[in-house]
Each structure stands twice: as C-alpha cells, then as structure tokens.
Design a protein around this motif. Sequence first.
Motif, mmCIF file in Angstrom:
data_model
loop_
_atom_site.group_PDB
_atom_site.id
_atom_site.type_symbol
_atom_site.label_atom_id
_atom_site.label_comp_id
_atom_site.label_asym_id
_atom_site.label_seq_id
_atom_site.Cartn_x
_atom_site.Cartn_y
_atom_site.Cartn_z
ATOM 1 N N ARG A 157 61.486 26.465 25.922
ATOM 2 C CA ARG A 157 61.729 27.076 27.301
ATOM 3 C C ARG A 157 60.123 27.021 28.066
ATOM 4 N NH1 ARG A 157 65.075 30.219 29.642
ATOM 5 N NH2 ARG A 157 63.719 31.671 30.417
ATOM 6 N N ARG A 158 58.988 27.538 27.321
ATOM 7 C CA ARG A 158 57.898 27.620 28.068
ATOM 8 C C ARG A 158 57.239 26.097 28.414
ATOM 9 N NH1 ARG A 158 54.194 30.415 29.473
ATOM 10 N NH2 ARG A 158 52.038 30.153 29.258
ATOM 11 N N ALA A 159 57.621 25.234 27.510
ATOM 12 C CA ALA A 159 56.975 23.773 28.058
ATOM 13 C C ALA A 159 57.876 23.361 29.119
ATOM 14 C CB ALA A 159 57.127 22.902 26.687
ATOM 15 N N GLY B 211 58.706 32.596 29.459
ATOM 16 C CA GLY B 211 58.831 31.214 29.538
ATOM 17 C C GLY B 211 58.927 30.756 31.004
ATOM 18 N N ASP B 212 59.470 31.760 31.968
ATOM 19 C CA ASP B 212 59.778 31.706 33.314
ATOM 20 C C ASP B 212 58.304 31.613 33.829
ATOM 21 O OD1 ASP B 212 62.484 31.493 33.111
ATOM 22 O OD2 ASP B 212 62.688 33.577 33.231
ATOM 23 N N VAL C 52 50.412 18.202 18.870
ATOM 24 C CA VAL C 52 51.235 17.640 19.929
ATOM 25 C C VAL C 52 51.815 18.750 21.017
ATOM 26 C CG1 VAL C 52 52.973 16.149 21.062
ATOM 27 C CG2 VAL C 52 51.368 15.237 19.136
ATOM 28 N N VAL C 53 52.536 19.439 20.247
ATOM 29 C CA VAL C 53 53.474 20.523 21.388
ATOM 30 C C VAL C 53 52.349 21.714 21.776
ATOM 31 C CG1 VAL C 53 55.261 22.199 21.246
ATOM 32 C CG2 VAL C 53 55.318 20.150 20.002
ATOM 33 N N VAL D 55 51.628 22.009 25.767
ATOM 34 C CA VAL D 55 51.632 23.416 26.451
ATOM 35 C C VAL D 55 50.260 23.583 27.057
ATOM 36 C CG1 VAL D 55 52.211 25.811 26.137
ATOM 37 C CG2 VAL D 55 53.576 23.923 25.023
ATOM 38 N N ASP D 56 49.132 23.541 26.310
ATOM 39 C CA ASP D 56 47.667 23.936 26.891
ATOM 40 C C ASP D 56 47.376 23.124 28.234
ATOM 41 O OD1 ASP D 56 45.060 25.388 26.430
ATOM 42 O OD2 ASP D 56 44.562 23.075 26.080
ATOM 43 N N LEU D 57 47.960 21.774 27.984
ATOM 44 C CA LEU D 57 47.359 21.030 29.248
ATOM 45 C C LEU D 57 48.224 21.272 30.467
ATOM 46 C CD1 LEU D 57 46.285 18.476 30.597
ATOM 47 C CD2 LEU D 57 48.189 17.029 29.428
#
Length: 294
Positions: free
Chosen positions: A20-22, A50-51, A278-279, A283-285
């Motif tokens: 959801r976050r990604a 995540g929104d 990777v995940v 997400v950080d990017l």
Amino acid sequence: MDSASRLAKVRARLDLPTVRRAAGLLDGRHRSIFTGHGQDFDDQVEYRPGDDVKDIDWKSSARAGHPIIRRFVRESNLAMVLAVDTGHSMGATARSGEPKAAVALFAADVVAYLARARGDLVALVAGDAGRMVQMPGRGGTAHLETLLRVVEGALTLDAPPSDLGRVLERVLTSTRRSLVVVLTDEARPAAADEEALRRLRARHEVMVIAVADALPTERGIGPTADVDGAAPLPAFLRDDPALHAEALAVTGQRRAAVAARLRRLGIGHVVVSGEDDVVDGLVDLLERQRHARR
C-alpha cells in the motif's frame, strides 16, 4: 527460478502495508507526469496508513476529529517503461554475494507487480552493445509475465558488453509521456550517457535503480574474476586490507560521481546491494522524490 509465476512469488514476499505504501508513493510519482493531480475528485474517506498525506482535507479532518482524505478517481492506462541494461556486467556478482541478474530481476518484479496493481501499461526496452528487445506498453498479468521472462533470459554472463546509452536512445523514440524506470549497475549512467538522460528527462519522468557490484576484496565473497575475462584475483590480494580500503575508496568515488550526475539532471536514484534491499530502496526513492516535489 520458475518465471511463469514471478508476480505471484513477489506478492508472497511483500506484506500488505508495504504494498500500500509503495503503491501510494507510485501514485504520486505518476501524478507528477501531469498538471496537478491529473485526476477527478470522487469522495472523502478516512485516512489509512500508506495514503498520501497531501490528500488530507484538513477542514473535514477537524470536523470529523480524525484524518480524512480526498479520494480521486485514478487515471487509467498510465504508461511505464522498464529500461533494462542487459550487458554482461549485469551477470556478475552483487555486493550481497547474489547474482546481480537476480537482484535486477527482482527489482523488475516489484515494479511490474505495483504497475499491475494500478492497472498501468508497462513497456520494455532491454539491451546492450549487441542486442535490443522492445515490447509495447500493455497491461495485464500475461503481458507482464512475458516481459519478465524476456528480462530474465537476457541477463546472462555471456551477454555482450553494456551500452546503456543505446537503451536510453531507444526509449527516446517513445512519444507518450511516461515514467521510465532504468535498471542498471552502480557504474552507470556514465558521463557519456548524460546528454541522452537530459533529453529523456525533458520528455519523461525518470528514476534509476542500480545494483551494487561485489568488491573482489570483500571477505566471504570467495574467488572472483573480472567479467571481461581477467584472471581470478589471487587469495593473498583478496585478503589485503590496504587493497580493500583502496577498492572501497574507488567504489565510493564512482558512486558519488553517478549520484552527482543524476542529481544535476533532477533524476532520483537508489543503489541496492541485494534482493533484501530492493523494496525498502524503492520506497525510499519514491519518498525522496515526493518530498522533492513539494
């Protein structure tokens, strides 16, 4: 690995909050392709982790006593291009000790999985100095599984040398404004790729996911040889602390040069050492890119 169910396998490795976050951050990345949200207002719903916090309606939240977001009808059929460096350096060993090909392929899996969840169209441009494969942007599980099998088959140690500039030039032939995800190694994009990147950035949103190379002097990696055919590095050199320090310095300088190049062009990037990075790295990017747009 059985490539017929790559999307199912990546789903099993991701927990729902992470997805959801990604996906929410990817929504924001897509929105930047258009003016404003590029979406039509639908209704108001309670905020869930995540929104995108930028969608919070503060007046409605104050009245309700808890966060409320404005929900929009998503743009459908947004375009994404996976631009994959398939040169033989991608068949070498990653910093984690895993094959770089496996790390790059997992990154492609995750991006494809998130794109499928959104209903986006995903195209592929994959190539090196001797090969070029292009698949048009389409949606659906069958297309994405085929696309990922093509990438898997191209990432081999006996591939021709890398030519990322050639891949970028081919992506430039796409006329539809898209989110371009470049998969390569930490030595690229090189200085020679800067002009192609500049033109690509003027027409598309671009982000780079790079796989870190193993250091031949890293303990636990074992015998190593250059992918261009050099003899294996002798054990007494692999265990030399001074040589290891020099390798770390050179790698750091190279990574800093690539980061500075991409920063000048306004292109976000992340370097991952293995599949486990990777995940979180993606997400950080996406998170950094969201803050940069504020």
